[in-house]
Design a protein around this motif. Structure first.
Motif, short mmCIF file in Angstrom:
data_model
loop_
_atom_site.label_atom_id
_atom_site.label_comp_id
_atom_site.label_asym_id
_atom_site.label_seq_id
_atom_site.Cartn_x
_atom_site.Cartn_y
_atom_site.Cartn_z
N LEU A 603 0.83 -1.21 0.00
CA LEU A 603 0.00 0.00 0.00
C LEU A 603 0.86 1.25 0.00
O LEU A 603 1.85 1.33 0.74
N ASP A 604 0.46 2.23 -0.80
CA ASP A 604 1.24 3.46 -0.96
C ASP A 604 0.35 4.64 -0.61
O ASP A 604 -0.73 4.81 -1.18
N LEU A 605 0.77 5.44 0.36
CA LEU A 605 0.03 6.65 0.72
C LEU A 605 0.78 7.83 0.13
O LEU A 605 1.88 8.16 0.57
N LEU A 606 0.19 8.46 -0.90
CA LEU A 606 0.92 9.48 -1.66
C LEU A 606 0.45 10.89 -1.38
O LEU A 606 -0.73 11.11 -1.05
N GLY A 607 1.39 11.84 -1.56
CA GLY A 607 1.04 13.26 -1.44
C GLY A 607 1.16 13.76 -0.01
O GLY A 607 0.44 14.67 0.40
N VAL A 608 2.09 13.17 0.76
CA VAL A 608 2.23 13.52 2.17
C VAL A 608 3.23 14.66 2.33
O VAL A 608 4.28 14.67 1.68
N LYS A 609 2.89 15.62 3.18
CA LYS A 609 3.82 16.72 3.45
C LYS A 609 5.00 16.18 4.28
O LYS A 609 4.81 15.35 5.17
#
Lengths: 809, 103
Positions: A603-609
């Motif tokens: 699983l990839d959680l993208l767009g994180v600051k």
């Protein structure tokens, strides 16, 4: 400023006009006050790279040749989005459609050409476009999101490049062509047929000997009707049947116009003070549509305007290359036999190679190459020189000697004029390259590339660049050794040997002792040295975070907008409802814009600051999945005997065991594993660095696979019986790879380089394997989870946060 | 011209970087091996890459997106690429380690 600068206006902000100005600024930077007026809303961009943009090889930003800063730095006044509507040649004034009036002393017309639209009914419908500029490229990209069927009218170079791009965008593409075979203006029939075969294999369809009659549809295009009464459906029609010089402005201003704007050898038109250059110009009856002649014309014009001596422009012999289709095609000169010519042919259908040379009176006058175009640049140069090739015909057909270029007999390059273009992609002349070698001290192709950009795009001119290097650097070029980067002449093996011999222990020390020629290295050698030192001295060496790439420094993948992504470790791809809920809650809490599965089943959680990374890691409370590093990425698995009807072994158990064994391992490149529970190989283990496939009563071990840029199937290393043996061989193989390969060299490249046999030999004896296993275990025992370490260490954690609002003193 | 107290030398690692925002401008701070602290606008003129994320080599930073090199003293992009990044003056009070930025 004592001398008043003359006013120079360029109508057209494309490759030809701006190229001439670039030259002029080098020759006479103070002579003119320059204004450039262009109809497109962009600075000067590389039109020939639009095909690459469409095919996904370049972004729009990457094809800008001169950005706005360039115009500013030379005080050039630039009007974009302005069309010049008229020229008052008596008052030497131009007028634009937006009300700008400008006076000139000298005027360059570089208005380019317009796509030729077939004079058939329906061309005004929505979804009918040409393939000429950025706008067309963007329309194709947009249309491909919504529609599926595309027709390209025109089976020439431009049409095929457009079709190839549309295929890449996922559309169903047919090429409509009026002739029996495609690219008939660049290829003979045999090469054309081979090309069609290759393109059909890529999914392109062809409608040959078809004359287009009318475009069907109400507001938007629905299809195309042919003269024979048949019809083809289409959501998009791209017209790529040709270009015609844009001469409207010249014609209405009373300048002599034929097919193009008529110019003499000095690019002068029929009116004094007005010049034309590029696709809009017609020289000795020819209007060129290729880049090299335009650059040559620009160089002549610049000299003229700077008052420098020039022999003028004498026309160009042109060559053709199909750039984006993944098929190598090259043709030059007169490639179809005429009375009085002889042809030599070589055709090898097993390898898909075809070559033809056309000879007249012992001179090479044309060539066609298919499937192997390495000699293209050299043959092209011989055609242009018109040299006698008597007695060398077969040698030329079957491949040139690499050093024939620099031999005194074949001193083609020596006799070549300085302003001849060597690199068509970036418009680099022989003179520029020669100067980089003689005055700039370049001694390798790599240095020439860095200094001039020659051979930096498609690489087709590399043989010529090498030839020039031999010619101008002589011995220096022959003895030059390519180091691991520009900071050193030492190769990987020498560096590793010296580190061992002198027991060097830090990056700084290596650079100092081995006489690096830069102060602190570069992003190539720093991470390499950091890796070699860590591999050689696992216990003593302290990893240098500042010598790692961004991704590895921050333990997350940097994205194009400066945000990062988070991939937690999920061993073997086996998770649980509770774990998924936890991941989902973290994603919701931190407002993660995109959640997706990676190619490696994670699983990839993208767009994180960046500042949120440590907090998310803390709340996830899972190990890093290392999706960003030159290390073990994932072990891909199938369900195996746990659930599958066919599974012969426990693939999940084996995958989890391998992933737990090797996580956090530093390696020369990223390392991907897979385990399949039966020979159906659902986990695709045969394109992994190390692949494990279950057979009845054992495991096959496969190595050196790659599914990325260059697909390579694995080689079978051996077959073992027990789970423990899988671990033993995997450990030994990975450690041998760690110790032998160059940094950034994947196992696939490494095996190609050293050969499978050498690896088998190294792992043959149980004692050797045991020693390798012991070394990898030592290394692994010293690793810790980076996310936890950062979360718990304020000194590391601070680097993820911005400095808070400063106070005024 | 405003002088701001932005923090302490220890806030920035050697060969490391920190970023801060002043109004609409994002600034990248770098601390070189030489001990100098330099500040430039945190934006590569090529594609807007964040220079704060790049590798520091000597007094140059390599943009993480396409490896453009920027000289931190002058803000000049190094050949063969061309361009310029705004630089800001940083003072270090070596007695206290305080960092002052003039903007």
């Amino acid at each position: 400023m004592t001398v008043k600068r003359k006013k120079l206006i360029v109508v057209g902000n494309g490759m030809a006009g701006v190229r001439a100005i670039e030259h002029l600024l080098k020759l006479a930077p103070e002579a003119y006050e320059i204004t450039i007026i262009g109809a497109e809303p962009y600075p000067n961009y590389n039109r020939i790279m639009l095909s690459s943009v469409l095919a996904g090889g370049a972004s729009l930003d990457e094809i800008i040749i001169n950005d706005l800063e360039w115009y500013r730095s030379f005080n050039i006044t630039l009007y974009t989005g302005h069309t010049v509507t008229s020229i008052d040649t008596a008052a030497r004034t131009v007028y634009t459609d937006k009300g700008v009036t400008a006076v000139y002393d000298e005027l360059i017309l570089a208005t380019g050409s317009n796509p030729f639209m077939l004079p058939i009914p329906g061309t005004e419908k929505e979804g009918v476009i040409a393939f000429r500029d950025i706008k067309d490229t963007q329309i194709m990209q947009d249309v491909s999101q919504k529609y599926s069927k595309a027709l390209v009218i025109g089976g020439g170079l431009l049409g095929l490049e457009a079709a190839r791009g549309l295929l890449h965008l996922g559309m169903d593409v047919s090429v409509v062509h009026i002739h029996e075979y495609i690219m008939e203006r660049q290829l003979d029939e045999a090469a054309s047929r081979m090309l069609r075969g290759e393109l059909e294999a890529q999914g392109m369809k062809f409608l040959l000997k078809k004359q287009s009659e009318a475009i069907l549809g109400k507001k938007r295009v629905k299809g195309l009707l042919f003269a024979d009464g048949e019809m083809a459906e289409a959501d998009l029609i791209v017209m790529a049947v040709g270009i015609k010089p844009n001469v409207m402005l010249a014609r209405s201003s009373g300048i002599e116009v034929n097919r193009g704007i008529v110019v003499n050898d000095y690019m002068e038109t029929s009116l004094p003070g007005i010049y034309a250059v590029g696709e809009c110009a017609e020289h000795r009856g020819i209007a060129y549509g290729l880049v090299a002649p335009l650059y040559e014309q620009g160089a002549v014009l610049a000299k003229r305007l700077a008052g420098a001596p020039t022999e003028g422009y004498a026309g160009s012999v042109t060559s053709t290359k199909l750039k984006v289709s993944g098929v190598d095609v090259f043709s030059a000169g007169q490639y179809n036999e005429q009375p009085g010519t002889k042809a030599l042919r070589f055709q090898d259908e097993t390898e898909g190679i075809y070559k033809k040379l056309v000879i007249q009176e012992d001179k090479l006058i044309g060539a066609v190459l298919f499937g192997d175009t390495n000699d293209g640049a050299q043959l092209f140069s011989m055609i242009k020189k018109g040299e006698n090739i008597k007695g060398r015909e077969k040698e030329l057909l079957l491949g040139l000697e690499a050093d024939a270029l620099a031999s005194p007999k074949g001193n083609r390059l020596e006799g070549m004029p300085d302003d001849e273009i060597i690199c068509g992609c970036n418009g680099v002349t022989k003179g520029t390259i020669a100067e980089a070698i003689t005055a700039g001290g370049c001694t390798s192709v790599g240095q020439i590339k860095a200094c001039t950009k020659a051979s930096a795009s498609c690489g087709g001119c590399k043989p010529l660049v090498e030839g020039l290097l031999q010619l101008y650097a002589g011995e220096a070029a022959v003895t030059v050794k390519e180091g691991i980067c520009g900071c050193t002449t030492l190769g990987r093996d020498e560096i590793v040997a010296e580190i061992k011999r002198m027991k060097l222990t830090t990056v700084k020390e290596v650079m100092h002792v081995l006489s690096w020629n830069t102060e602190e290295g570069c992003p190539k050698c720093r991470p390499s040295l950091n890796y070699y030192l860590g591999m050689l001295w696992p216990e003593e060496y302290v990893d240098e975070n500042e010598s790692r790439y961004t991704n590895e420094r921050y333990h997350a993948n940097i994205q194009k907008d400066g945000t990062y992504s988070v991939v937690p470790r999920i061993y073997g791809g086996v998770t649980s409802p509770a774990e998924l809920i936890k991941i989902a809650e973290v994603a919701v809490k931190y407002d993660v814009p995109l959640v997706k599965f990676t190619g490696g089943q994670r699983l990839d959680l993208l767009g994180v600051k960046k500042e949120d990374l440590p907090k998310m890691w803390e709340e996830l409370d899972m190990p890093s999945g290392h999706a960003y590093g030159k290390t073990l990425r994932t072990v891909k698995t199938c369900v195996g005997s746990t659930f599958c009807r066919f599974g012969t072994q426990d693939a999940l158990g084996m995958g989890i065991r391998l992933e737990k064994a090797f996580e956090r391992l530093n390696a020369p490149g990223k390392v991907k594993l897979a385990v399949s529970g039966c020979p159906r190989n659902c986990a695709e283990a045969t394109i992994k660095d190390f692949g494990v496939v279950a057979i009845d009563g054992g495991w096959e071990l496969h190595v050196g696979g790659n599914g990325g840029v260059h697909v390579r199937a694995t080689d079978l290393l051996c077959v073992v019986k027990t789970d423990d043996e899988v671990l033993e061989w995997a450990s030994a193989f990975l450690q041998y790879y760690r110790e032998q390969a160059g940094w950034n060299e994947r196992t696939a490249q490494w095996i190609e380089r050293v050969g499978l046999d050498s690896i088998k030999q190294a792992l043959e004896s149980p004692e050797e394997r045991a020693a390798l296993v012991e070394r990898i275990q030592k290394t692994l025992s010293l690793t810790t989870d980076p996310w936890k370490q950062i979360v718990n260490t304020p000194e590391l954690r601070k680097n993820f946060e911005a400095i808070s609002l400063p106070e005024t003193v | 011209m405003t002088k701001l107290l932005i923090g302490n030398l220890n806030d920035v690692d050697i060969k490391g970087s920190r970023k801060l925002r002043v109004g609409d401008t994002e600034i990248a701070l770098f601390r070189l091996s030489s001990g100098e602290v330099l500040a430039v606008e945190n934006r590569c003129p090529h594609k807007g890459g964040l220079l704060s994320e790049g590798m520091v080599c000597g007094s140059k930073v390599h943009c993480p997106l396409h490896d453009w090199r920027i000289e931190l003293h002058t803000g000049e992009v190094q050949a063969p690429d061309t361009g310029h990044v705004t630089t800001y003056e940083v003072e270090v009070d070596h007695a206290t380690g305080s960092l002052y930025l003039t903007i």
